[in-house]
Design a protein around this motif. Structure first.
Motif, PDB file in Angstrom:
ATOM      1  N   LEU A   6      64.288  33.437  79.472  1.00 23.93           N
ATOM      2  CA  LEU A   6      65.332  34.453  79.598  1.00 23.93           C
ATOM      3  C   LEU A   6      66.347  34.351  78.467  1.00 23.93           C
ATOM      4  CD1 LEU A   6      65.976  34.360  83.460  1.00 23.93           C
ATOM      5  CD2 LEU A   6      64.912  36.215  82.157  1.00 23.93           C
ATOM      6  N   ASP A  10      67.115  37.311  75.794  1.00 22.18           N
ATOM      7  CA  ASP A  10      68.441  37.884  75.582  1.00 22.18           C
ATOM      8  C   ASP A  10      68.862  37.791  74.115  1.00 22.18           C
ATOM      9  OD1 ASP A  10      68.556  38.464  78.248  1.00 22.18           O
ATOM     10  OD2 ASP A  10      69.757  36.717  78.794  1.00 22.18           O
ATOM     11  N   LEU A  69      76.162  43.525  78.464  1.00 28.88           N
ATOM     12  CA  LEU A  69      75.822  42.242  79.083  1.00 28.88           C
ATOM     13  C   LEU A  69      75.027  42.403  80.371  1.00 28.88           C
ATOM     14  CD1 LEU A  69      79.109  40.155  78.588  1.00 28.88           C
ATOM     15  CD2 LEU A  69      76.974  40.016  77.304  1.00 28.88           C
ATOM     16  N   VAL A  70      75.365  43.396  81.168  1.00 27.45           N
ATOM     17  CA  VAL A  70      74.742  43.553  82.488  1.00 27.45           C
ATOM     18  C   VAL A  70      74.175  44.951  82.696  1.00 27.45           C
ATOM     19  CG1 VAL A  70      75.148  43.494  84.977  1.00 27.45           C
ATOM     20  CG2 VAL A  70      76.250  41.798  83.496  1.00 27.45           C
ATOM     21  N   ASP A  73      70.453  46.046  81.870  1.00 33.15           N
ATOM     22  CA  ASP A  73      69.447  45.442  82.744  1.00 33.15           C
ATOM     23  C   ASP A  73      69.488  46.027  84.143  1.00 33.15           C
ATOM     24  OD1 ASP A  73      68.532  43.929  80.702  1.00 33.15           O
ATOM     25  OD2 ASP A  73      69.075  41.983  81.544  1.00 33.15           O
ATOM     26  N   TRP A  92      69.254  34.148  85.985  1.00 26.08           N
ATOM     27  CA  TRP A  92      69.439  35.223  85.003  1.00 26.08           C
ATOM     28  C   TRP A  92      70.858  35.194  84.432  1.00 26.08           C
ATOM     29  CZ3 TRP A  92      72.971  39.107  84.706  1.00 26.08           C
ATOM     30  CH2 TRP A  92      72.739  40.095  83.759  1.00 26.08           C
ATOM     31  N   ARG A  96      71.984  34.630  80.572  1.00 28.68           N
ATOM     32  CA  ARG A  96      72.765  35.632  79.852  1.00 28.68           C
ATOM     33  C   ARG A  96      74.071  35.042  79.333  1.00 28.68           C
ATOM     34  NH1 ARG A  96      72.416  41.078  79.491  1.00 28.68           N
ATOM     35  NH2 ARG A  96      70.224  40.461  79.323  1.00 28.68           N
ATOM     36  N   ALA A  99      73.203  32.985  76.219  1.00 30.64           N
ATOM     37  CA  ALA A  99      72.838  33.868  75.113  1.00 30.64           C
ATOM     38  C   ALA A  99      74.072  34.575  74.546  1.00 30.64           C
ATOM     39  CB  ALA A  99      71.800  34.883  75.578  1.00 30.64           C
ATOM     40  N   HIS A 100      74.961  35.019  75.431  1.00 38.07           N
ATOM     41  CA  HIS A 100      76.182  35.690  74.969  1.00 38.07           C
ATOM     42  C   HIS A 100      77.049  34.730  74.174  1.00 38.07           C
ATOM     43  CE1 HIS A 100      79.644  38.154  74.659  1.00 38.07           C
ATOM     44  NE2 HIS A 100      80.333  37.576  75.636  1.00 38.07           N
ATOM     45  N   LEU A 145      81.103  37.813  81.055  1.00 38.67           N
ATOM     46  CA  LEU A 145      79.948  38.064  81.921  1.00 38.67           C
ATOM     47  C   LEU A 145      80.390  38.351  83.357  1.00 38.67           C
ATOM     48  CD1 LEU A 145      76.914  38.168  82.442  1.00 38.67           C
ATOM     49  CD2 LEU A 145      76.973  35.687  82.792  1.00 38.67           C
ATOM     50  N   SER A 149      79.741  41.822  85.355  1.00 36.13           N
ATOM     51  CA  SER A 149      78.998  41.844  86.619  1.00 36.13           C
ATOM     52  C   SER A 149      79.788  42.550  87.714  1.00 36.13           C
ATOM     53  CB  SER A 149      78.671  40.410  87.054  1.00 36.13           C
ATOM     54  OG  SER A 149      77.877  39.744  86.088  1.00 36.13           O
TER      55      SER A 149
END
Length: 212
Positions: A6, A10, A69-70, A73, A92, A96, A99-100, A145, A149
């Motif tokens: 994952l 990303d 970011l979200v 997806d 997940w 993320r 990766a961010h 993040l 979300s």
């Protein structure tokens, strides 16, 4: 390992969208270039306020890609597939987050000497500032993040995410700017560890509500 897969996915997606990586760096450097014009040529004043300017610029740079970011997806059904395949949303979210952080913090640290020189940051302070950013940017990535979300699926979610993340970032900014001593550095590190540890669970809970 699913987590590493994952993270690689990303990062690959970020590389396909150069603006995701380039815009935060350009913003960071432009702040360093423009701010001296706003406050004047007083070198002592610039040197005193430069760490705070760098931290605010880093915070805003971490929020620039918040809409990617979200929401992508969620919109294309990737999150539904993640759940269907039995992969925990916490995994997940953690991927993320990593990766961010890699996508914006790494380039920012590379651009720090340029921004620091433009702001008149003394070389003796540059190393401390780089260490503080290295330890504190995971917290900024976590807040971005988490805010993304909480606002996914909402109209104007990007702006709302910024309004959520900015006040929550105040402790990180305070500890980051005050990194002249070991106490502030320890508090900054502790803040990052707590936010990085809690964000995947909080983000997963928010996403479960959004997917229902």
């Amino acid at each position: 390992m699913i987590f590493l897969t994952l993270v690689r996915r990303d990062l690959a997606l970020a590389l396909r969208r150069p603006g995701t990586l380039v815009l935060p760096v350009l913003f960071f450097v432009l702040v360093g270039a423009l701010f001296p014009f706003a406050v004047g040529p007083d070198a002592r004043l610039l040197a005193r306020i430069a760490p705070g300017v760098v931290w605010v610029a880093a915070l805003l740079a971490s929020l620039l890609p918040v809409e990617t970011l979200v929401e992508p997806d969620r919109a294309d059904g990737t999150l539904d597939q993640i759940v269907t395949r039995g992969i925990a949303l916490e995994v997940w979210a953690a991927a993320r987050l990593i990766a961010h952080w890699l996508g914006f913090a790494g380039p920012l640290l590379l651009a720090l000497p340029v921004a620091g020189i433009l702001l008149g940051v003394p070389f003796a302070v540059m190393g401390q500032l780089a260490l503080a950013l290295l330890l504190g940017t995971p917290a900024l990535a976590a807040l971005a993040l988490l805010a993304a979300s909480l606002t996914t699926g909402l109209r104007g979610g990007g702006a709302l995410a910024g309004l959520i993340a900015l006040p929550l970032a105040l402790p990180v900014l305070i500890f980051g700017v005050g990194v002249g001593g070991d106490g502030a550095l320890k508090l900054l590190t502790a803040s990052s560890l707590v936010l990085v540890a809690l964000t995947p669970f909080a983000a997963a809970a928010a996403l479960k509500s959004a997917l229902e």
